[in-house]
Design a protein around this motif. Structure first.
Motif, PDB file in Angstrom:
ATOM      1  N   ARG A  52     -21.727   4.231   9.413  1.00 14.11           N
ATOM      2  CA  ARG A  52     -20.855   3.458   8.334  1.00 14.11           C
ATOM      3  C   ARG A  52     -20.750   2.149   8.455  1.00 14.11           C
ATOM      4  NH1 ARG A  52     -20.496   7.863   6.979  1.00 14.11           N
ATOM      5  NH2 ARG A  52     -18.766   9.322   6.325  1.00 14.11           N
ATOM      6  N   ILE A  53     -20.337   1.372   7.349  1.00 12.50           N
ATOM      7  CA  ILE A  53     -20.614  -0.231   7.478  1.00 12.50           C
ATOM      8  C   ILE A  53     -19.245  -0.811   7.097  1.00 12.50           C
ATOM      9  CG2 ILE A  53     -21.550   0.013   5.007  1.00 12.50           C
ATOM     10  CD1 ILE A  53     -23.105  -2.607   6.009  1.00 12.50           C
ATOM     11  N   MET A  56     -28.149   0.332   6.876  1.00 10.99           N
ATOM     12  CA  MET A  56     -27.255   1.246   5.838  1.00 10.99           C
ATOM     13  C   MET A  56     -28.043   1.957   4.823  1.00 10.99           C
ATOM     14  SD  MET A  56     -24.136   2.268   5.996  1.00 10.99           S
ATOM     15  CE  MET A  56     -24.285   3.968   5.437  1.00 10.99           C
ATOM     16  N   THR A  78     -28.608   5.423   0.914  1.00  9.00           N
ATOM     17  CA  THR A  78     -27.568   5.310   1.781  1.00  9.00           C
ATOM     18  C   THR A  78     -26.677   6.376   1.925  1.00  9.00           C
ATOM     19  OG1 THR A  78     -27.383   3.047   0.413  1.00  9.00           O
ATOM     20  CG2 THR A  78     -25.321   3.979   1.229  1.00  9.00           C
ATOM     21  N   ARG A  79     -26.452   7.570   0.883  1.00 10.75           N
ATOM     22  CA  ARG A  79     -25.533   8.588   1.307  1.00 10.75           C
ATOM     23  C   ARG A  79     -25.968   9.334   2.374  1.00 10.75           C
ATOM     24  NH1 ARG A  79     -24.863  14.128  -0.872  1.00 10.75           N
ATOM     25  NH2 ARG A  79     -26.763  13.573  -2.028  1.00 10.75           N
ATOM     26  N   ALA A 133     -25.252   7.493   5.712  1.00 11.04           N
ATOM     27  CA  ALA A 133     -23.768   7.829   5.853  1.00 11.04           C
ATOM     28  C   ALA A 133     -23.644   9.193   6.459  1.00 11.04           C
ATOM     29  CB  ALA A 133     -22.934   7.653   4.579  1.00 11.04           C
ATOM     30  N   ARG A 134     -24.274  10.031   5.780  1.00  8.82           N
ATOM     31  CA  ARG A 134     -24.148  11.465   6.459  1.00  8.82           C
ATOM     32  C   ARG A 134     -24.612  11.645   7.923  1.00  8.82           C
ATOM     33  NH1 ARG A 134     -23.602  15.267   1.345  1.00  8.82           N
ATOM     34  NH2 ARG A 134     -21.495  13.985   0.534  1.00  8.82           N
ATOM     35  N   ARG A 152     -11.333   2.467   6.652  1.00  8.63           N
ATOM     36  CA  ARG A 152     -12.356   3.160   5.905  1.00  8.63           C
ATOM     37  C   ARG A 152     -13.431   3.779   6.218  1.00  8.63           C
ATOM     38  NH1 ARG A 152     -14.544   0.160   0.516  1.00  8.63           N
ATOM     39  NH2 ARG A 152     -15.378  -1.031   2.136  1.00  8.63           N
ATOM     40  N   ALA A 184     -21.026   5.248  -1.685  1.00  5.45           N
ATOM     41  CA  ALA A 184     -21.866   6.108  -1.099  1.00  5.45           C
ATOM     42  C   ALA A 184     -22.102   6.030   0.325  1.00  5.45           C
ATOM     43  CB  ALA A 184     -23.602   5.464  -1.939  1.00  5.45           C
ATOM     44  N   ALA A 185     -21.931   4.672   0.721  1.00  7.06           N
ATOM     45  CA  ALA A 185     -21.914   4.293   2.334  1.00  7.06           C
ATOM     46  C   ALA A 185     -20.808   5.178   2.932  1.00  7.06           C
ATOM     47  CB  ALA A 185     -21.783   2.801   2.371  1.00  7.06           C
ATOM     48  N   SER A 218     -11.962   8.512   2.044  1.00  4.53           N
ATOM     49  CA  SER A 218     -12.878   8.206   3.028  1.00  4.53           C
ATOM     50  C   SER A 218     -12.847   9.128   4.400  1.00  4.53           C
ATOM     51  CB  SER A 218     -12.576   6.805   3.596  1.00  4.53           C
ATOM     52  OG  SER A 218     -12.774   6.017   2.493  1.00  4.53           O
ATOM     53  N   SER A 219     -11.704  10.078   4.417  1.00  7.01           N
ATOM     54  CA  SER A 219     -11.450  10.710   5.549  1.00  7.01           C
ATOM     55  C   SER A 219     -12.373  11.895   5.706  1.00  7.01           C
ATOM     56  CB  SER A 219      -9.905  11.050   5.412  1.00  7.01           C
ATOM     57  OG  SER A 219      -9.888  12.017   6.653  1.00  7.01           O
ATOM     58  N   LEU A 258     -28.648  -0.016   2.131  1.00  2.00           N
ATOM     59  CA  LEU A 258     -28.454  -0.608   0.826  1.00  2.00           C
ATOM     60  C   LEU A 258     -29.485  -1.732   0.479  1.00  2.00           C
ATOM     61  CD1 LEU A 258     -24.718  -1.412   1.986  1.00  2.00           C
ATOM     62  CD2 LEU A 258     -25.347   0.153   0.338  1.00  2.00           C
ATOM     63  N   GLY A 308     -20.662   8.295   2.172  1.00  2.00           N
ATOM     64  CA  GLY A 308     -21.181   9.795   2.367  1.00  2.00           C
ATOM     65  C   GLY A 308     -20.923  10.260   1.153  1.00  2.00           C
ATOM     66  N   GLU A 319     -21.408   1.213  -4.257  1.00  2.00           N
ATOM     67  CA  GLU A 319     -22.477   1.219  -3.052  1.00  2.00           C
ATOM     68  C   GLU A 319     -21.593   1.659  -1.848  1.00  2.00           C
ATOM     69  OE1 GLU A 319     -26.064  -1.740  -3.155  1.00  2.00           O
ATOM     70  OE2 GLU A 319     -24.260  -2.629  -2.419  1.00  2.00           O
TER      71      GLU A 319
END
Ligand SMILES: Nc1ncnc2c1ncn2[C@@H]1O[C@H](COP(=O)(O)OP(=O)(O)OP(=O)(O)O)[C@@H](O)[C@H]1O
Ligand SMILES: [Mg+2]
Lengths: 285, 228
Positions: free
Chosen positions: B79-80, B48, B70-71, B74-75, B141, A178-179, B100-101, B50, A181, A175
């Motif tokens: 961010r969480i 988010m 979620t993805r 994020a895009r 992150r 995915a969060a 994460s970068s 979720l 991206g 999860e």
């Protein structure tokens, strides 16, 4: 001396088991699916090679070509498997077990139809069909070398590359990944494909060691399951150590106390689990 | 910037969010306060993706986020930093930050500047870090995704006062980032946030600037059960 030979056989068998089990354990860790078709994939690799080259020795190049063909077949079958299990994500393990077991039966029966139900074995390729150091079969040494190379490559990818870090992150917390991206589904698919390709490759590698026959799929599946339970689920280190241990136990058991060999495997598994309930490298969660 | 309207969600049959609504002005930090179990985590998880929203709308700039996975969310730049940190246990600090970068002004080096103690632990695995270090890693992150909207869920939970202070300084230095900060630690909340919202039973029932909230001890008592 003969014990030493048996121990070497155990290492070769353990290497073979690692190639088979590593995919099984990673697919379980990442998708929470226990792929009971994994033994049938092994069998598919072996029968594919048998159908292409028969039981006569071929050149090493042809043998390697057939192994690559089996890898491609594994990728294709892995693609089918991931399509089939997609609707079952988040369903119980029982549904998944029934589905993958059904697929295993379909695949193995199909193979036995296309070939036949008799015993077959692949010949070691020319150049590897002799013996080393007097009497030890060269092909077994080759299996050890190939197994160690595959294990080394798997470790390196898993522990040292960005792709490996993504796979581990997807095991740890999909999860959160995915969060960030990341397309976790694609990571899962890659692992299923790689795991299935390794299983069919193992089938070719093992062709000259284990007879091709009806029931081979369940036999190797049970061994691979014991390996990953002993080693600890979703751990590559665990699969490696578990495979070497079970390879030894199985080979030594068959050589020393043939009538008890099968019980010995389960006794070892029970002992490990009593000592470490999550397996050697399992996560105690 | 962020406009949440009539947002409802929950788990199974159990509704948790009841028409939650809030606006987050661009570049501001808003603290979300409320007692245990009122639905704060459910709120940020719904933002988010979720937790799936049942109804309502989540607009970030011109984009509707409600219904995306979620993805995709994020895009869109959300961010969480989750409650409980949830760092990848088998990845080193360096690996976590590397995967994460994304492109943008936040770099791994900048995260290490923000949290020097994290730099000293770059080769350690997530499960070998202290709670404070894990929190810093979770924040790093999230920052490396160069978020348009940063969600922080109780970052101070379970941390020693000195560590909370360090976090407070780091978060205050993020001036200009749009932040939703869920907190039960009032000190940290008012130190970081420009505005305050209070949640009761899955709805926002109180809103004020931080300055107003400081002058209103009755609110803190009512919504958080603390005297001041
Ligand atoms: N995964 C879940 N499944 C079912 N119910 C849940 C789940 N997570 C939370 N709940 C319930 O939803 C309600 C709101 O929980 P939530 O975690 O959003 O509260 P919170 O305000 O974040 O609390 P805390 O301050 O303790 O973190 C609670 O009644 C909780 O029991
Ligand atoms: Mg919470």
């Amino acid at each position: 001396m003969s014990l030493l030979v048996t121990a070497f056989d155990g290492i070769a068998f353990g290497c073979l088991l690692f190639v088979l089990a590593v995919g099984l354990t990673m697919i379980f860790g990442l998708l929470d699916v226990l792929n009971l078709a994994h033994g049938a994939l092994y069998m598919a690799g072996g029968y594919l090679a048998f159908l292409v080259i028969g039981e006569v020795p071929t050149s090493l190049a042809v043998f390697i070509g057939v192994a690559l063909l089996a890898v491609v077949a594994g990728l294709v079958l892995g693609g089918g498997l991931s399509v089939a299990i997609r609707p079952l994500t988040r369903r119980g393990h029982l549904d998944q077990a029934l589905l993958t077991m059904g697929l295993a039966i379909l695949l193995s029966e199909f193979l036995l139809q296309v070939a036949d139900r008799g015993f077959h074995s692949l010949a070691a390729p020319r150049g590897l069909d002799g013996s080393i150091a007097g009497s030890y079969p060269a092909y077994r040494v080759a299996v050890i070398v190939a197994g160690l190379a595959i294990a080394g490559a798997t470790f390196w990818i898993f522990e040292r590359t960005r792709a490996g870090a993504l796979v581990r992150a997807a095991v740890d917390d999909p999860e959160m990944l995915a969060a960030s991206g990341v397309n976790v589904r694609r990571i899962r698919l890659s692992v299923v494909l790689a795991g299935c390709a390794l299983a069919t490759l193992a089938g070719v590698l093992g062709g000259p060691l284990l007879n091709l026959r009806a029931g081979l799929d369940t036999e190797v599946l049970v061994l691979a399951l014991i390996v990953i339970v002993v080693g600890g689920l979703a751990s590559i280190r665990g699969a490696a150590l578990g495979a070497l241990l079970i390879g030894q136990v199985q080979t030594l058991g068959v050589a020393l106390v043939p009538e008890l060999a099968a019980y010995l495997l389960f006794a070892v598994m029970a002992a490990v689990l009593l000592w470490r309930p999550a397996g050697l490298f399992g996560r105690a969660t | 910037m962020l406009t949440v309207e009539a947002l409802t969600s929950g788990y199974g049959q159990g509704q948790v969010l009841h028409e939650a609504a809030m606006e987050l002005p661009p570049g501001k930090a808003v603290a979300v306060l409320g007692r245990n179990g009122v639905g704060k985590t459910t709120f940020v998880h719904t933002l988010m993706g979720l937790v799936k929203p049942w109804s309502g709308s989540i607009r970030l700039g011109d984009d509707e986020l409600a219904g995306l996975d979620t993805r995709q969310i994020a895009r869109h730049g959300v961010r969480i930093v989750p409650q409980g940190r949830r760092v990848y246990r088998s990845l080193t600090v360096e690996e976590t930050l590397a995967i994460s970068s994304g492109p943008g002004e936040w770099t791994i080096e900048r995260v290490y500047e923000l949290f020097p103690s994290l730099a000293a632990r770059r080769g350690h695995r997530g499960d070998q870090l202290s709670g404070g270090e894990q929190e810093m890693l979770a924040i790093g992150r999230a920052l490396l995704g160069n978020p348009r909207l940063l969600l922080l869920d109780e970052p101070s939970e379970g941390l020693a006062p000195l560590v909370v202070e360090e976090l407070g300084r780091a978060l205050s230095s993020l001036e200009g980032m749009s932040i939703i900060l869920v907190e039960q630690n009032l000190h940290l909340a008012v130190a970081v946030a420009d505005e305050v919202r209070c949640m009761v039973k899955g709805s926002f029932v109180y809103q004020a600037t931080t300055a107003e909230f400081r002058r209103d001890p009755a609110a803190a008592k009512e919504y958080l059960g603390v005297g001041s």
